[in-house]
Design an enzyme around this catalytic site. Structure first.
Site, mmCIF file in Angstrom:
data_model
loop_
_atom_site.group_PDB
_atom_site.id
_atom_site.type_symbol
_atom_site.label_atom_id
_atom_site.label_comp_id
_atom_site.label_asym_id
_atom_site.label_seq_id
_atom_site.Cartn_x
_atom_site.Cartn_y
_atom_site.Cartn_z
ATOM 1 N N ARG A 175 -1.964 -6.241 -8.397
ATOM 2 C CA ARG A 175 -0.933 -7.246 -8.115
ATOM 3 C C ARG A 175 -0.928 -8.244 -9.260
ATOM 4 O O ARG A 175 -0.513 -7.927 -10.359
ATOM 5 C CB ARG A 175 -1.189 -7.920 -6.765
ATOM 6 C CG ARG A 175 -0.717 -7.059 -5.612
ATOM 7 C CD ARG A 175 -1.312 -7.481 -4.295
ATOM 8 N NE ARG A 175 -2.758 -7.338 -4.316
ATOM 9 C CZ ARG A 175 -3.507 -7.227 -3.223
ATOM 10 N NH1 ARG A 175 -2.951 -7.284 -2.038
ATOM 11 N NH2 ARG A 175 -4.803 -7.081 -3.317
ATOM 12 N N LYS A 235 -17.795 -6.621 7.597
ATOM 13 C CA LYS A 235 -16.544 -7.295 7.937
ATOM 14 C C LYS A 235 -16.178 -6.989 9.385
ATOM 15 O O LYS A 235 -16.467 -5.905 9.882
ATOM 16 C CB LYS A 235 -15.408 -6.795 7.041
ATOM 17 C CG LYS A 235 -15.455 -7.371 5.639
ATOM 18 C CD LYS A 235 -14.136 -7.059 4.925
ATOM 19 C CE LYS A 235 -14.265 -7.235 3.420
ATOM 20 N NZ LYS A 235 -13.178 -6.557 2.704
ATOM 21 N N SER A 267 -3.151 -7.819 2.729
ATOM 22 C CA SER A 267 -3.461 -7.619 4.148
ATOM 23 C C SER A 267 -3.901 -8.936 4.787
ATOM 24 O O SER A 267 -3.541 -9.251 5.921
ATOM 25 C CB SER A 267 -4.571 -6.584 4.312
ATOM 26 O OG SER A 267 -4.138 -5.324 3.877
ATOM 27 N N HIS A 274 0.830 -1.203 0.000
ATOM 28 C CA HIS A 274 0.000 0.000 0.000
ATOM 29 C C HIS A 274 0.872 1.265 0.000
ATOM 30 O O HIS A 274 0.603 2.208 -0.742
ATOM 31 C CB HIS A 274 -0.903 0.041 1.244
ATOM 32 C CG HIS A 274 -1.983 -1.003 1.280
ATOM 33 N ND1 HIS A 274 -2.126 -1.875 2.337
ATOM 34 C CD2 HIS A 274 -2.971 -1.306 0.408
ATOM 35 C CE1 HIS A 274 -3.167 -2.659 2.103
ATOM 36 N NE2 HIS A 274 -3.697 -2.346 0.947
HETATM 37 N N1 LIG Z 1 1.062 -5.371 -2.401
HETATM 38 C C1 LIG Z 1 0.314 -4.587 -3.182
HETATM 39 N N2 LIG Z 1 0.768 -4.136 -4.360
HETATM 40 C C2 LIG Z 1 -0.021 -3.381 -5.152
HETATM 41 N N3 LIG Z 1 -1.280 -3.030 -4.863
HETATM 42 C C3 LIG Z 1 -1.787 -3.440 -3.698
HETATM 43 C C4 LIG Z 1 -1.021 -4.241 -2.794
HETATM 44 N N4 LIG Z 1 -1.809 -4.509 -1.700
HETATM 45 C C5 LIG Z 1 -2.991 -3.900 -1.941
HETATM 46 N N5 LIG Z 1 -2.988 -3.270 -3.131
HETATM 47 C C6 LIG Z 1 -4.085 -2.535 -3.744
HETATM 48 O O1 LIG Z 1 -4.532 -1.534 -2.859
HETATM 49 C C7 LIG Z 1 -5.950 -1.370 -2.962
HETATM 50 C C8 LIG Z 1 -6.607 -1.555 -1.617
HETATM 51 O O2 LIG Z 1 -6.394 -2.878 -1.219
HETATM 52 P P1 LIG Z 1 -6.964 -3.554 0.093
HETATM 53 O O3 LIG Z 1 -7.050 -2.585 1.202
HETATM 54 O O4 LIG Z 1 -8.169 -4.354 -0.253
HETATM 55 O O5 LIG Z 1 -5.728 -4.525 0.418
HETATM 56 P P2 LIG Z 1 -5.594 -6.074 0.301
HETATM 57 O O6 LIG Z 1 -4.165 -6.405 0.548
HETATM 58 O O7 LIG Z 1 -6.212 -6.562 -0.976
HETATM 59 O O8 LIG Z 1 -6.457 -6.522 1.542
HETATM 60 P P3 LIG Z 1 -7.258 -7.902 1.763
HETATM 61 O O9 LIG Z 1 -6.240 -8.989 1.728
HETATM 62 O O10 LIG Z 1 -7.870 -7.705 3.116
HETATM 63 O O11 LIG Z 1 -8.256 -7.968 0.642
HETATM 64 C C9 LIG Z 1 -6.385 -2.360 -4.043
HETATM 65 O O12 LIG Z 1 -6.399 -1.695 -5.295
HETATM 66 C C10 LIG Z 1 -5.300 -3.396 -4.008
HETATM 67 O O13 LIG Z 1 -5.193 -4.076 -5.264
HETATM 68 MG MG LIG Z 2 -8.139 -7.180 -1.355
#
Ligand SMILES: Nc1ncnc2c1ncn2[C@@H]1O[C@H](COP(=O)(O)OP(=O)(O)OP(=O)(O)O)[C@@H](O)[C@H]1O
Ligand SMILES: [Mg+2]
Length: 160
Positions: free
Chosen positions: A91, A42, A129, A18
């Site tokens: 990703r 959630k 996450s 993030h």
């Molecule tokens: N490691 C990463 N690299 C690039 N983009 C990311 C990464 N982690 C999250 N994002 C992007 O950030 C945005 C917000 O993601 P979010 O808060 O849902 O995180 P997440 O890691 O997908 O969480 P969860 O595992 O709970 O779904 C989305 O567009 C997601 O694709």
């Molecule tokens: Mg997600």
């Protein structure tokens, strides 16, 4: 006119993935509004206030980054704020289908809306996450995957 985008997500917890998207977003936009989704369906590990504090601290309280939260539809939040651009990270292929649906649904709901995607680099493409929560819950080391304040927060939360 300043270019502003909303970067929405659950951020439960924020990861280095993030933070990398925020930093790269700041190369494209003058300001970012990082918007923590408050999803009543959630049960999060961290409260909205905890997640907001993690993000602000992880970006060094950068004045170009506003951290806020929203309930309900992201496009409604965007409309209220008068911001029509959303920043999202991509990703692997697995993110694509959902993001593609979401971008088109958002455009249907708010035609002037645009989604901008930044592709993750090799360092964090596997970091989510959910995985961070799982690994930390079972005592795995997540340092290097999350900002230091989040690593501490996870330890504190999971010790209880
Ligand atoms: N490691 C990463 N690299 C690039 N983009 C990311 C990464 N982690 C999250 N994002 C992007 O950030 C945005 C917000 O993601 P979010 O808060 O849902 O995180 P997440 O890691 O997908 O969480 P969860 O595992 O709970 O779904 C989305 O567009 C997601 O694709
Ligand atoms: Mg997600």
């Amino acid at each position: 006119m300043a270019r502003i985008a909303i970067y929405p997500g659950s951020f439960d917890p924020p990861t280095n993935g993030h933070v990398a998207i925020i930093q790269r977003g700041l190369n494209l936009f003058d300001r970012l509004v990082v918007a923590v989704a408050n999803n009543p369906q959630k049960t999060p590990l961290f409260t909205v206030e905890e997640r907001k504090a993690f993000i602000a601290e992880a970006v060094g309280n950068d004045p170009r980054v506003e951290v806020d939260s929203f309930d309900g539809l992201m496009v409604e939040y965007a409309r209220r704020r008068g911001i029509h651009t959303v920043l999202r990270g991509l990703r692997a292929v697995s993110d694509f289908e959902y993001e593609f649906q979401l971008a088109n649904m958002n455009k249907k709901l708010l035609p002037e809306f645009e989604s901008v995607f930044v592709m993750t680099g090799e360092d964090y493409f596997y970091v989510t996450s959910r995985l961070v929560r799982e690994v930390a819950t079972f005592g795995g080391d997540v340092r290097g995957l999350v900002p230091p304040n989040v690593a501490e927060g996870l330890q504190r939360k999971l010790k209880k």
